[in-house]
Write an enzyme that holds these catalytic residues in place. Sequence first.
Site, PDB file in Angstrom:
ATOM      1  N   LYS A  53       0.855  -1.034   0.089  1.00 31.79           N
ATOM      2  CA  LYS A  53       0.070   0.035  -0.053  1.00 31.79           C
ATOM      3  C   LYS A  53       0.744   1.133  -0.054  1.00 31.79           C
ATOM      4  O   LYS A  53       1.978   1.129   0.487  1.00 31.79           O
ATOM      5  CB  LYS A  53      -0.933  -0.085   1.308  1.00 31.79           C
ATOM      6  CG  LYS A  53      -1.751  -1.040   1.472  1.00 31.79           C
ATOM      7  CD  LYS A  53      -2.580  -0.912   2.607  1.00 31.79           C
ATOM      8  CE  LYS A  53      -3.706  -2.000   2.732  1.00 31.79           C
ATOM      9  NZ  LYS A  53      -5.009  -2.001   1.888  1.00 31.79           N
ATOM     10  N   ARG A 108     -10.358 -11.686   1.760  1.00 34.91           N
ATOM     11  CA  ARG A 108     -11.335 -12.828   1.338  1.00 34.91           C
ATOM     12  C   ARG A 108     -10.417 -14.170   1.477  1.00 34.91           C
ATOM     13  O   ARG A 108     -11.223 -15.283   1.338  1.00 34.91           O
ATOM     14  CB  ARG A 108     -11.609 -12.469   0.030  1.00 34.91           C
ATOM     15  CG  ARG A 108     -10.655 -12.053  -1.061  1.00 34.91           C
ATOM     16  CD  ARG A 108     -10.934 -11.471  -2.179  1.00 34.91           C
ATOM     17  NE  ARG A 108     -10.870  -9.761  -1.947  1.00 34.91           N
ATOM     18  CZ  ARG A 108     -11.145  -9.009  -2.887  1.00 34.91           C
ATOM     19  NH1 ARG A 108     -11.448  -9.087  -4.206  1.00 34.91           N
ATOM     20  NH2 ARG A 108     -11.255  -7.810  -2.468  1.00 34.91           N
TER      21      ARG A 108
END
Length: 497
Positions: A264, A338
């Site tokens: 990020k 996920r």
Amino acid sequence: MDFELKTLGPAEAAAQKCDAVVAVLAEGFKGGGDPLSRLADEARKAGDFEGKPGKLLQAYRAAGVAAPRLVLAGAGDGSGKRVQAAVQAAVSSLRSKGVKRLVICLPADAGEDAVRAAVQATAEASYVYVATKSKPEGRELQRVTIGVAQVSNDLRAAFDTARGAANGIELAREMGNLPPNIATPTRLGEEAKKLAKAHGFQCEVLGPKEVEKLGMGSFMAVARGSEQPLRFIVLRYQGAASSEPPVVLVGKGITFDSGGISIKPAGEMDEMKFDMCGAASVLGTFRALADLRPSLNVVGLIPACENLPDGRALKPGDVVTSMGGQTIEVLNTDAEGRLILCDALTYAERFKPRAVVDIATLTGACVIALGAVRSGLFASDDALAADLQRAGDSAFDLCWRMPLDDEYGEGLKTNFADMANVAGRPGGAITAAKFLQRFAGKYPWAHLDIAGTAWKGGAAKGATGRPVGLLVQYLLSQQRQGGAKAAKAPKRKAAAR
């Protein structure tokens, strides 16, 4: 903080020996002959106070009022939403004033929603994080009395629910706010065990070896870039017969998310300590269950690990095998939530659940879609979706149902595995939910994307504790639907803090 509910009108509130009184007044209020009401009437005639939403008027050493501080708080139409805003503003205005004992007098026609709102707003406005400060100052408020015209059974039930939810929200906020070098996967497991021991729950915390035996290849792949060992937490609350199928709550527990190899940007990366707020909400909900003891069974599952880059870390292009046997091509290592949730959803099958709800700070796309007002709600079952929506409305913890059309899953196709872990940018929150849905086909399932609601940034930076209020209200509604007898709390030792 201790809350109590009492029959208390303006006259009684004016006579209370406390540090401050908050009088919540709707527009068009009509006062009596007591000092508090006279003051409010005089302020209205002078044009200084009209009961409009969000308006405050403070007085010090008001004549006839025993408390040194008095706050008149406008609540508009007197609805729960307006009462929440009024109480939050009033309590916030009293911070750093040395107020330890507070009385909040609600309008004469206050209903259940107003009582819930008053408790929730007081708890939210008075919360101060002190865990890692060298001088832990700021937590002043100790006892709060909520005054209503007449304490009925319905108001008492609403008050008890709100008080239990407030305790759960506080725990969720505290866990979410802890720095990532403290709130590690191991620490989450320890907190779960402490909660279970204090309140008579069952708790099992699995480590890397046990998780490997279960075949959770997707979960393990995310964790392998960190030196912190993963934990898989299983909490069980039994408030009904063992034959009754449980509701399963699954909380994403990424205790720090760097993005992995798909790293990020540096700006605001510190906020990725909040990526375990789904896990924190499960712990907070169980804390509320300890107070409320509803007559149903609940299981909490928390896959916890860090997502960091090193020589062993998951790479774009890697293919991993989930617990259910489905293979996944990892196109972006920053779509890791996920990958840990899918194995937990498969694990949930063994409980033969009546419903499964996963809670996750899953996608920035959901923030773009709904902002910080509503959590994203996805569900394979219409009745489950409706129950969650109603629960959120009742708890002032709003959500909004999003679509799950089959066409959204097309982008997850890949040449190299059963599915990819990401699709394109369009509809990113939906395609993430479509990924999870592939692992939740054996039970009614819902997914709450709380990326926009789990924490605040900027000057107010900190965890919100959402969606504990929603989850608590949903579980209580399931108890009423089930019609079972209320569970009795087991004898237990006082919780150590």
